[in-house]
Each structure stands twice: as C-alpha cells, then as structure tokens.
Design an enzyme around this catalytic site. Structure first.
Site, PDB file in Angstrom:
ATOM      1  N   THR A  96       0.860  -1.196   0.000  1.00 55.40           N
ATOM      2  CA  THR A  96       0.000   0.000   0.000  1.00 55.40           C
ATOM      3  C   THR A  96       0.889   1.237   0.000  1.00 55.40           C
ATOM      4  OG1 THR A  96      -1.662  -1.216   1.226  1.00 55.40           O
ATOM      5  CG2 THR A  96      -1.804   1.191   1.297  1.00 55.40           C
ATOM      6  N   GLU A 102      -3.529  -4.770  -2.587  1.00 56.70           N
ATOM      7  CA  GLU A 102      -4.144  -5.973  -2.027  1.00 56.70           C
ATOM      8  C   GLU A 102      -5.251  -5.567  -1.052  1.00 56.70           C
ATOM      9  OE1 GLU A 102      -3.823  -9.217  -2.901  1.00 56.70           O
ATOM     10  OE2 GLU A 102      -5.579  -9.092  -1.626  1.00 56.70           O
ATOM     11  N   LYS A 132      -6.709   2.334  -2.883  1.00 58.92           N
ATOM     12  CA  LYS A 132      -6.364   1.465  -1.749  1.00 58.92           C
ATOM     13  C   LYS A 132      -6.417   2.254  -0.439  1.00 58.92           C
ATOM     14  CE  LYS A 132      -4.954  -1.618   0.944  1.00 58.92           C
ATOM     15  NZ  LYS A 132      -5.757  -2.746   1.381  1.00 58.92           N
ATOM     16  N   ALA A 160      -8.007   4.999   0.071  1.00 56.34           N
ATOM     17  CA  ALA A 160      -9.387   5.447   0.276  1.00 56.34           C
ATOM     18  C   ALA A 160     -10.260   4.311   0.806  1.00 56.34           C
ATOM     19  CB  ALA A 160      -9.955   5.986  -1.033  1.00 56.34           C
ATOM     20  N   ASN A 190      -9.362   1.706   2.675  1.00 57.63           N
ATOM     21  CA  ASN A 190      -9.083   1.492   4.102  1.00 57.63           C
ATOM     22  C   ASN A 190      -9.631   2.637   4.948  1.00 57.63           C
ATOM     23  OD1 ASN A 190      -7.964  -0.978   3.775  1.00 57.63           O
ATOM     24  ND2 ASN A 190      -5.872  -0.416   4.337  1.00 57.63           N
ATOM     25  N   CYS A 237      -2.502  -1.746   9.382  1.00 60.58           N
ATOM     26  CA  CYS A 237      -2.765  -0.901   8.212  1.00 60.58           C
ATOM     27  C   CYS A 237      -3.700   0.283   8.403  1.00 60.58           C
ATOM     28  CB  CYS A 237      -3.255  -1.779   7.071  1.00 60.58           C
ATOM     29  SG  CYS A 237      -1.955  -2.878   6.513  1.00 60.58           S
ATOM     30  N   PHE A 238      -4.860   0.106   9.053  1.00 58.78           N
ATOM     31  CA  PHE A 238      -5.836   1.204   9.068  1.00 58.78           C
ATOM     32  C   PHE A 238      -5.197   2.515   9.545  1.00 58.78           C
ATOM     33  CE2 PHE A 238     -10.099  -1.315   9.369  1.00 58.78           C
ATOM     34  CZ  PHE A 238     -10.039  -1.539   8.008  1.00 58.78           C
ATOM     35  N   ARG A 272     -15.173  -6.475  22.147  1.00 58.80           N
ATOM     36  CA  ARG A 272     -15.485  -6.911  20.786  1.00 58.80           C
ATOM     37  C   ARG A 272     -16.960  -7.223  20.773  1.00 58.80           C
ATOM     38  NH1 ARG A 272     -11.815  -4.963  17.497  1.00 58.80           N
ATOM     39  NH2 ARG A 272      -9.875  -4.974  18.619  1.00 58.80           N
TER      40      ARG A 272
HETATM   41  P1  NAD Z   1       4.995  -7.755   6.619  1.00 58.73           P
HETATM   42  O1  NAD Z   1       5.787  -6.924   7.536  1.00 58.73           O
HETATM   43  O2  NAD Z   1       4.228  -8.918   7.144  1.00 58.73           O
HETATM   44  O3  NAD Z   1       5.917  -8.312   5.433  1.00 58.73           O
HETATM   45  C1  NAD Z   1       6.823  -7.516   4.734  1.00 58.73           C
HETATM   46  C2  NAD Z   1       8.088  -8.341   4.472  1.00 58.73           C
HETATM   47  O4  NAD Z   1       8.953  -7.611   3.613  1.00 58.73           O
HETATM   48  C3  NAD Z   1       8.903  -8.654   5.734  1.00 58.73           C
HETATM   49  O5  NAD Z   1       9.032 -10.057   5.865  1.00 58.73           O
HETATM   50  C4  NAD Z   1      10.252  -7.970   5.502  1.00 58.73           C
HETATM   51  O6  NAD Z   1      11.333  -8.707   6.014  1.00 58.73           O
HETATM   52  C5  NAD Z   1      10.296  -7.924   3.998  1.00 58.73           C
HETATM   53  N1  NAD Z   1      11.200  -6.902   3.447  1.00 58.73           N
HETATM   54  C6  NAD Z   1      11.247  -5.574   3.749  1.00 58.73           C
HETATM   55  N2  NAD Z   1      12.169  -4.969   3.003  1.00 58.73           N
HETATM   56  C7  NAD Z   1      12.733  -5.905   2.206  1.00 58.73           C
HETATM   57  C8  NAD Z   1      13.726  -5.876   1.206  1.00 58.73           C
HETATM   58  N3  NAD Z   1      14.321  -4.730   0.856  1.00 58.73           N
HETATM   59  N4  NAD Z   1      14.058  -7.032   0.594  1.00 58.73           N
HETATM   60  C9  NAD Z   1      13.456  -8.181   0.932  1.00 58.73           C
HETATM   61  N5  NAD Z   1      12.486  -8.275   1.862  1.00 58.73           N
HETATM   62  C10 NAD Z   1      12.119  -7.140   2.487  1.00 58.73           C
HETATM   63  O7  NAD Z   1       3.986  -6.745   5.871  1.00 58.73           O
HETATM   64  P2  NAD Z   1       2.550  -7.090   5.277  1.00 58.73           P
HETATM   65  O8  NAD Z   1       1.541  -7.090   6.365  1.00 58.73           O
HETATM   66  O9  NAD Z   1       2.678  -8.271   4.378  1.00 58.73           O
HETATM   67  O10 NAD Z   1       2.271  -5.788   4.398  1.00 58.73           O
HETATM   68  C11 NAD Z   1       2.991  -5.540   3.216  1.00 58.73           C
HETATM   69  C12 NAD Z   1       2.310  -4.403   2.469  1.00 58.73           C
HETATM   70  O11 NAD Z   1       0.985  -4.808   2.092  1.00 58.73           O
HETATM   71  C13 NAD Z   1       2.137  -3.125   3.290  1.00 58.73           C
HETATM   72  O12 NAD Z   1       2.282  -2.021   2.428  1.00 58.73           O
HETATM   73  C14 NAD Z   1       0.694  -3.205   3.784  1.00 58.73           C
HETATM   74  O13 NAD Z   1       0.125  -1.932   3.997  1.00 58.73           O
HETATM   75  C15 NAD Z   1       0.006  -3.891   2.625  1.00 58.73           C
HETATM   76  N6  NAD Z   1      -1.187  -4.677   2.976  1.00 58.73           N
HETATM   77  C16 NAD Z   1      -1.186  -5.468   4.093  1.00 58.73           C
HETATM   78  C17 NAD Z   1      -2.312  -6.238   4.381  1.00 58.73           C
HETATM   79  C18 NAD Z   1      -2.345  -7.121   5.596  1.00 58.73           C
HETATM   80  O14 NAD Z   1      -3.394  -7.688   5.859  1.00 58.73           O
HETATM   81  N7  NAD Z   1      -1.287  -7.281   6.354  1.00 58.73           N
HETATM   82  C19 NAD Z   1      -3.405  -6.231   3.521  1.00 58.73           C
HETATM   83  C20 NAD Z   1      -3.360  -5.420   2.381  1.00 58.73           C
HETATM   84  C21 NAD Z   1      -2.245  -4.655   2.106  1.00 58.73           C
HETATM   85  C1  UGA Z   2      -8.210  -4.303   6.590  1.00 56.93           C
HETATM   86  C2  UGA Z   2      -9.194  -4.254   5.423  1.00 56.93           C
HETATM   87  O1  UGA Z   2     -10.430  -4.847   5.825  1.00 56.93           O
HETATM   88  C3  UGA Z   2      -8.629  -4.978   4.208  1.00 56.93           C
HETATM   89  O2  UGA Z   2      -9.509  -4.838   3.095  1.00 56.93           O
HETATM   90  C4  UGA Z   2      -7.257  -4.387   3.851  1.00 56.93           C
HETATM   91  O3  UGA Z   2      -6.679  -5.088   2.770  1.00 56.93           O
HETATM   92  C5  UGA Z   2      -6.337  -4.486   5.061  1.00 56.93           C
HETATM   93  O4  UGA Z   2      -6.951  -3.788   6.193  1.00 56.93           O
HETATM   94  C6  UGA Z   2      -5.008  -3.844   4.857  1.00 56.93           C
HETATM   95  O5  UGA Z   2      -4.854  -2.996   4.000  1.00 56.93           O
HETATM   96  O6  UGA Z   2      -4.145  -4.224   5.634  1.00 56.93           O
HETATM   97  P1  UGA Z   2      -7.561  -6.090   8.431  1.00 56.93           P
HETATM   98  O7  UGA Z   2      -6.991  -4.916   9.128  1.00 56.93           O
HETATM   99  O8  UGA Z   2      -6.710  -7.286   8.236  1.00 56.93           O
HETATM  100  O9  UGA Z   2      -8.077  -5.666   6.969  1.00 56.93           O
HETATM  101  O10 UGA Z   2      -8.874  -6.589   9.200  1.00 56.93           O
HETATM  102  P2  UGA Z   2     -10.348  -5.965   9.344  1.00 56.93           P
HETATM  103  O11 UGA Z   2     -11.313  -7.056   9.234  1.00 56.93           O
HETATM  104  O12 UGA Z   2     -10.553  -4.803   8.453  1.00 56.93           O
HETATM  105  O13 UGA Z   2     -10.348  -5.476  10.864  1.00 56.93           O
HETATM  106  C7  UGA Z   2      -9.562  -4.379  11.264  1.00 56.93           C
HETATM  107  C8  UGA Z   2      -9.922  -4.003  12.693  1.00 56.93           C
HETATM  108  O14 UGA Z   2     -11.226  -3.416  12.765  1.00 56.93           O
HETATM  109  C9  UGA Z   2      -9.947  -5.185  13.665  1.00 56.93           C
HETATM  110  O15 UGA Z   2      -9.358  -4.789  14.875  1.00 56.93           O
HETATM  111  C10 UGA Z   2     -11.429  -5.456  13.850  1.00 56.93           C
HETATM  112  O16 UGA Z   2     -11.728  -6.044  15.081  1.00 56.93           O
HETATM  113  C11 UGA Z   2     -11.999  -4.042  13.780  1.00 56.93           C
HETATM  114  N1  UGA Z   2     -13.431  -3.987  13.400  1.00 56.93           N
HETATM  115  C12 UGA Z   2     -13.841  -4.474  12.208  1.00 56.93           C
HETATM  116  C13 UGA Z   2     -14.335  -3.375  14.264  1.00 56.93           C
HETATM  117  O17 UGA Z   2     -13.965  -2.909  15.347  1.00 56.93           O
HETATM  118  N2  UGA Z   2     -15.650  -3.291  13.892  1.00 56.93           N
HETATM  119  C14 UGA Z   2     -16.108  -3.775  12.709  1.00 56.93           C
HETATM  120  O18 UGA Z   2     -17.323  -3.658  12.426  1.00 56.93           O
HETATM  121  C15 UGA Z   2     -15.168  -4.379  11.847  1.00 56.93           C
END
Ligand code: NAD
Ligand code: UGA
Length: 447
Positions: A132, A161, A220, A222, A224, A276-277, A433
């Site tokens: 993101t 994603e 993306k 927007a 979140n 993320c949020f 919760r």
């Molecule tokens: P994460 O911290 O779980 O994973 C990121 C990985 O990248 C780590 O394992 C780290 O070691 C590796 N890394 C960092 N720099 C590196 C480099 N230069 N070379 C090789 N590896 C490297 O993060 P995540 O939760 O997977 O999130 C990744 C991105 O996706 C973020 O921008 C996040 O906002 C976005 N995103 C996350 C979610 C989610 O649910 N976690 C959902 C949607 C989008």
């Molecule tokens: C969120 C978005 O839902 C994903 O679409 C996005 O890809 C992701 O962030 C990201 O960019 O990382 P995530 O944070 O994994 O996903 O989980 P959510 O289900 O969105 O819950 C986030 C938080 O909000 C949790 O703490 C959950 O308990 C809380 N929540 C959710 C509430 O308090 N009330 C609700 O009605 C829903």
C-alpha cells in the site's frame, strides 16, 4: 506476453498468502518468494504448523504447492534475474523520523526493492506495487529504476491488495475486485493484460478493474479510510449511547438495514487495530496536508483520533469500575491479536488496554490462541517500554483459555467465538469486541 516466473519481494502477511494462492491457481508458473529475513524464510520452508503467517487454509495450500511451483528463499538476486514479473510486497510503516515522521509512509523498503530490481535486472520486467503506497509512488519507483538501469524496460503497475487478515485465503479466492492500475501506452496495456490473465484463472473478468496508476494507488488508501471511518463513526455513537440509554447494537442493526448503508463494519468495539488502518489514514492525512488540503486532512485525522479516544475510554471504564486502583485485582485478558484467526498483534488494542490496566496495579493473565508467547512478551517490551523482568511479577501468559481460575474481571479484546462461552459472572465481563449476542456487558455497560 507469457509469464513463466514470478518473483515476490516480501514474504509477510501479504506476500506469503497471495503467492501461495497464485501458485495454486497457476501451476505452470514458478513463484519465487524472497525476503531478507533469514529466520522468516527458514520458517516458510519449515513445519506447516509453524509458518510465519497463520491464516485458516494457508498451510493446506502451502503443503500442495511448496517445492512444486512455490519456493521461498533469501536469494533476491537470482529471483529477480529469473522473473519476468516482480511483485513488491514489502512493509510500508509510518515514518518514525525525518520529514513527515508520525504521519507519512516510510518508503525505504520499497526504495530498497527498486534498487535491487534495477541492480539485478538483465531483461525487461513488469514491476508491480503490491504494498500500500502513497499516490504517485510509481513515479518515484520508475525514477529509481530508469536512473540505475537504462538497459532494460521497466513497466510499473499498481495492484493493491484488499485481503483482510484472518480471512486472507477466502478473500483471495473470492475477491470483491482485483484492481490493476497501469499506463495507457502499448507497453502499459500489455503489462496489464499479462497480470490480468493471471487473475482470470480464478477471478471473473468483470471483477478485474483496470484504472490509471494514480487512481489505483489512491483507491487502496481510500478503501481502508472508508472502512475505518465506519468503525470510528459507530464507536463515536457508542459513547453517546452510554450517556442516553440507547443500545449501540440496536443502533447498528437499525442503520445497517438501510440497503444504502449496509450492515458491514458497523460493530462497535474497543477500537480497530492492525498494521494498516491507522498507518494508511495517517498517510492519507499527510498527503492532504502536503497538497494544502487542510480541512480534508483534519476530516480523516478524526477517524484515528476517535479510535484512540475509544481505546482509552474502554480502559478507563475498567479502571473506574475498580475505583481507580487495581492493586490486588486479578484480570484475565482474552485475546492479544488485533482480530480473530491471525497471529498478528500489530497495533492491537489489547497492547494498549492491557498496559493501562497493568499500570493501574492489576495482576494480569493473558491468553491468545494464535499469538506466540514470545510475541506477546516482545510487544510488552517494545510497546510498553518495560523490561520483561519488571513485568514478570504481575504478567503471566496462559497456554489454555479458560481454566477454573477465578478473576476479578474478564476483558475480551479479540473476537473469538470461544470467548462467548465464558461461564463466568457476566458482571465481571468487559467485552471490547461487541459481537456476541449473549454479551450482557459490553463496553461501558458493566457498572
Ligand atoms: P509484513 O511486515 O508482514 O511483510 C513484509 C516483508 O517484507 C517482511 O518479511 C520484511 O522482512 C520484507 N522486506 C522488507 N524490506 C525488504 C527488502 N528490501 N528485501 C526483501 N524483503 C524485504 O507486511 P505485510 O503485512 O505483508 O504488508 C505488506 C504491504 O501490504 C504493506 O504495504 C501493507 O500496507 C500492505 N497490505 C497489508 C495487508 C495485511 O493484511 N497485512 C493487507 C493489504 C495490504
Ligand atoms: C483491513 C481491510 O479490511 C482490508 O480490506 C485491507 O486489505 C487491510 O486492512 C489492509 O490494508 O491491511 P484487516 O486490518 O486485516 O483488513 O482486518 P479488518 O477485518 O478490516 O479489521 C480491522 C480491525 O477493525 C480489527 O481490529 C477489527 O476487530 C476491527 N473492526 C472491524 C471493528 O472494530 N468493527 C467492525 O465492524 C469491523
């Protein structure tokens, strides 16, 4: 263009599950997931019950595809060299120092990826932003790539994603939409087509949306922001409910039955957590400020401020219930992760609330079914700033959820179904919760 090899840089919560699903759906494509974290890659290659990411259904997929067409390694150079398509799925946390500290996204990991891609590429690549990112980041990436390697053509796509943790596999199998942002040039269109063809293996074509790069990047952030805004809206109303005797669950139901509003993300809670949020909204606020849109920035900033307010309000409700002094009280914290079915505790409300209860003097037992003990201790150490020696007299991490132990209060902070079967005095339950239909004592109603 036929894609035979894909590289994903970043083997985290996004890179791991996303690539496992692509590997499953596209058996003829080799997927190389690389990371600079040696321990993490060792765990991805290790026992299925100890993968670095816990997600329902993930280990079953990894079992099928690992070693077939999904490979985890630390060899970033060779993965980049081999692949026609490279995903960047590295973390983009809030900056902690320099310009924009506390607000802007730290792009140092993305820039490091771009440098590696430039350094090791010997033929044309499609480079995909999976992380993101702030709107206009593709320009920066292109700049690094072209300046450092003018011998090959890099085509940048944005493909954010939308999976949520705890339901990642389900979300990846049945995405509401797949968003691909790319250039309108012939090379841009070819790259979009190549990526779209991968998703088309399991996602209906009408759900694959193509836009320009900037719209994709900003959609993306927007999305979140809009999801988090709904939670802050309902949480702000929960405060008014407690003053007036209205019931926030009844309000959620009444609001959500309007089809124009819909029922999702209207559950009042202790606060939203997760990696993320907060960081994405702060990033949006920073962008608005950068472009001089101060009113817009302030509007979105309130979403985070209400979230902090709610966390604090919840903790204070518990502390006030005991007259401000929790010394000698025994409290059970149920849930450390920011939501159910994940081992991720990043920005979990539990970390904050438990600290406040600890600082009010309580003895605390903590239970979470997925977060390992060492992660909980690490959070306490890093986020609270206490040494483990300091806290060990009053903090105990439990291996089993509900024993016959008796507590002065039971604080539910992660939405596990199991926690609703608590056979304890409901007067002692503080439910952060608010999703349980048998929860008599949700936030603020315990007195
Ligand atoms: P994460 O911290 O779980 O994973 C990121 C990985 O990248 C780590 O394992 C780290 O070691 C590796 N890394 C960092 N720099 C590196 C480099 N230069 N070379 C090789 N590896 C490297 O993060 P995540 O939760 O997977 O999130 C990744 C991105 O996706 C973020 O921008 C996040 O906002 C976005 N995103 C996350 C979610 C989610 O649910 N976690 C959902 C949607 C989008
Ligand atoms: C969120 C978005 O839902 C994903 O679409 C996005 O890809 C992701 O962030 C990201 O960019 O990382 P995530 O944070 O994994 O996903 O989980 P959510 O289900 O969105 O819950 C986030 C938080 O909000 C949790 O703490 C959950 O308990 C809380 N929540 C959710 C509430 O308090 N009330 C609700 O009605 C829903």
């Amino acid at each position: 263009m036929i894609i035979k090899n894909i590289c994903c840089i970043g083997a985290g919560y996004v890179g791991g599950p996303t690539m496992a699903v692509i590997a499953l759906k596209c058996p003829e494509i080799n997927i190389l997931v690389v990371d600079n974290d040696v321990e993490k890659i060792k765990n991805w290659n290790g026992p299925l019950n100890n993968l670095p990411v816990y997600e329902p259904g993930l280990s079953e997929i990894v079992k099928k595809v690992r070693g077939r067409n999904l490979f985890f390694s630390n060899d970033i150079k060779s993965a980049i060299e081999k692949s026609e398509m490279i995903f960047m799925a590295v973390n983009t946390p809030t900056k902690t120092k320099g310009e924009g500290a506390g607000m802007a996204a730290d792009l140092k990991y993305v820039e490091a990826c771009a440098n590696d891609i430039a350094r090791y590429s010997k033929n044309d690549k499609i480079v995909i932003e999976k992380s993101t990112l702030p709107v206009k980041t593709a320009e920066k990436i292109k700049d690094i790539l072209d300046k450092k390697n003018s011998r090959v053509h890099f085509e940048i796509l944005s493909n954010p994603e939308f999976l949520a943790e705890g339901t990642a596999i389900k979300d990846l199998f049945k995405s509401d939409r797949v968003l691909i942002g790319g250039d309108d040039s012939p090379a841009g269109k070819n790259a979009i087509k190549a990526l779209s063809q991968i998703y088309e293996r399991w996602i209906p074509r009408e759900k694959i949306l193509t836009t320009n790069v900037w719209s994709s990047e900003l959609s993306k952030l927007a999305s979140n922001a809009m999801l988090a805004q709904r939670i802050s809206s309902i949480n702000s109303l929960s405060a008014l409910c407690e003053k007036t005797g209205a019931d926030i669950d009844e309000i959620s139901l009444a609001i959500g039955m309007d089809h124009r509003i819909g029922p999702h993300f209207l559950k009042a809670s202790v606060a939203f957590g997760g990696s993320c949020f907060q960081k994405d909204i702060l990033n949006l606020v920073y962008l608005c400020q950068f472009y001089g849109l101060h009113e817009v920035a302030e509007y979105w900033h309130q979403v985070v401020k209400i979230n902090d307010y709610q966390k604090n309000r919840f903790a204070q409700n518990i502390i006030q219930y005991f007259g401000g002094d929790l010394r000698g009280k025994k409290i059970l914290i149920l849930g450390w992760a920011f939501k159910a079915n994940t081992n991720d505790s990043r920005e979990s409300a539990s970390i904050y609330v438990t600290q406040k209860i600890y600082e009010a003097g309580a003895n605390i037992d903590i239970y979470d079914p997925q977060v390992p003990k060492e992660n909980i201790l690490h959070d306490i150490n890093i986020k609270w700033g206490y040494t483990l020696d300091e806290v060990k007299k009053r903090i105990y991490i439990k291996k089993e959820s509900l024993s016959t132990d008796k507590y002065d209060a039971y604080v539910i902070l992660t939405e596990y179904e199991d926690f609703k079967t608590l056979e304890v005095d409901p007067n002692k339950v503080f439910d952060g919760r608010n999703i349980f239909d048998n929860a008599l004592y949700s936030i603020g109603k315990s007195q």
